[in-house]
Design an enzyme around this catalytic site. Sequence first.
Site, PDB file in Angstrom:
ATOM      1  CG  HIS A   1      -1.779  -0.440   1.194  1.00 36.28           C
ATOM      2  ND1 HIS A   1      -2.748  -0.832   0.650  1.00 36.28           N
ATOM      3  CD2 HIS A   1      -2.132  -1.853   1.948  1.00 36.28           C
ATOM      4  CE1 HIS A   1      -3.490  -1.942   0.238  1.00 36.28           C
ATOM      5  NE2 HIS A   1      -3.317  -2.567   1.849  1.00 36.28           N
TER       6      HIS A   1
ATOM      7  CG  HIS B   1      -6.691  -5.544   1.746  1.00 32.44           C
ATOM      8  ND1 HIS B   1      -6.260  -5.765   2.957  1.00 32.44           N
ATOM      9  CD2 HIS B   1      -7.632  -4.671   2.145  1.00 32.44           C
ATOM     10  CE1 HIS B   1      -7.142  -6.790   4.284  1.00 32.44           C
ATOM     11  NE2 HIS B   1      -8.159  -5.108   3.723  1.00 32.44           N
TER      12      HIS B   1
ATOM     13  CG  ASP C   1      -4.677  -9.317   3.668  1.00 30.45           C
ATOM     14  OD1 ASP C   1      -4.836 -10.693   2.396  1.00 30.45           O
ATOM     15  OD2 ASP C   1      -4.473  -8.480   3.822  1.00 30.45           O
TER      16      ASP C   1
END
Length: 654
Positions: free
Chosen positions: A150, A191, A282
């Site tokens: 990120h 994500h 995740d």
Amino acid sequence: MEFPPDQSNGTEPSERRRVGLVYDERMCKHSTPKGEIHPENPDRIRSIWNKLTSAGIHQRCVIFDAKEVEDKYIAAVHTNNHINLIKTISSEKMASKRNRVAARYNSIHFNEGSSESAYLAAGSVLEAAKKVAKGELNSAFAIVRPPGHHAEESEPMGFCLFNNVAIATCFLLNQKELGINKILIVDWDVHHGNGTQKMFWKDSRVLFFSVHRHEYGSFYPTGDDGSHIMIGEGAGAGYNINVPWENGQCGDADYIAVWDHILIPVAREFNPDIIIISAGFDAAIGDPLGGCRITPHGYSILLKKLMKFSGGKIIMALEGGYNLNSLANSAAACVEMLLEDKPIAESVEVYPFESTWRVIKAVREELSAFWPILADKLPEELTTKVTLQLQYYSSQSEDEYDDGPNSGDLEEDVTIPLSKLNLSEDVDDKVTTATSSQAWRSELSKIHVWYASFGSNMSESRFLCYIQGGQAEGMKRPCRGSVDKTKPTEVMWKTVPHRLFFGRESTVTWGPGGVAFLNPEINNQEKTFMCLYRITLEQFNDVLLQENVRTDTSSPFFDLNALDSIEYEKNISLEALKDGWYHNVVYLGKENDLPILTMTCTHAHVEGFKSGKIPICAPAKGYADTLVRGLVQGKQLSEDEAVAYIQEAATKPL
């Protein structure tokens, strides 16, 4: 470098795959300021290491030392200011400022161990990549934290300080003697890898592939970056591939379908020299932030399919993964696959969700101009084989990993937003934040404005969902509503000299189809109907929040200062909501001495619509019917006139 003992019963060590592991307890020094509970914590990498050692897997691997990365390599992807921030944030002189600095960023925390951990994480991934590229290792797994995908060029975010994978990628490409000219980055973290995507947006040497929960831009890191239409630019056009899930609960069958029908065909054409995996776990079964269903066996299959490329030269760099049990089991399964200790079936006996096939088709269509192999239509007998997507599940067992993919005992999709996990404030800070939140609400509840709607909110029953919560006809999900659920005190209509148009391809609230936007530029040749609701400025902020898919209400996005200045500025783009589609507040004059405000896209986004960078798209029937209902019930147009009005707005060129 520590080599494993020869336990191969006569097989020479040189004939066995050399799999590297790097782990360093110093990376456990990074944590929340006062040891507050947080999912991205030191136990994540400890759990992986303990699993590998207890199972004896580490004895079959090559253990090498972690190294801190040099600034010159970080500078290939991060600004000097960013480097200096991470380098100094753990110093004693920054101790009193650390929490305030962290609060500037999205889901970030710092402590006295953050700098060293970040340098070790980036350096370890780089070292792993170098050893694989040189042929010292066949593959490697860097068990590192903090994660990296990120982190953007000039700011940390989403638990990530340096972009570890991007730093290693640039190192390999810049060291010409290594002979690495093409790199495939596979980001299977749940994500979207927004930071990595931006760093190689225009680079055809890097094929970036990310499969992630997106849900029309509402899942972290929210916004359009993770959309399938984000394909790269310039020389990099077609080299950025996003596979955005519409929902949680995706498991082995869904991911394998994406591998078989998107990633593997493109990888075969791209023919990478080396593969780097942003290995977030995740999306694993039981993860509290992910809500997906990949089993350790599923990860093994995904990895096995990738090992057929680049001579098996693969570097895995840990990203997310917050259920310690599933994290450790999944990582161990991957290391065993890198060792190629045993054969594995590369398919599963369940089918993907119907939504998975829909996403696969959309991605293939978007990229077919760049990768002709994706142009072929998938056989109907394949895409009609689907698994029913259930909405709620009951199992809370952490020992269900061997039950097989998408097995009957599934977990409820209850995930924690990353935006809720910024724990850099201490208890006093949190009390202060809560108090200040109440203060701004009290202040703004006394100020009234007209909120002007040009889209679905023209239907009063739809707009009341933003005030009182609930779900109107045609909506795919309910709204949570505003804190103050008082209905508008007045409703009226007027027309404004602005252009109405429809864009974007789908939303989380309405599903496929375009939604309404208002060009913020005045055009006296245009006329758009607006339904005006008299609400408080507090409620206006809550509507802003919901329109832009945000949850943080610690402070107002449009405060009294903004209200004072907008009459002169005419429109204010709200930086804190910049990833949302409706973050530009536009002033439309006054009525009964109260300002009329609407929210729409920016001038820059209008240019994006005109150029085709952002798609123009007609509304779907359910959404259009809501606009028609609002215009008819508001006694502005007949039904036929309303349909014609929307049809013209949807088809007339910008």
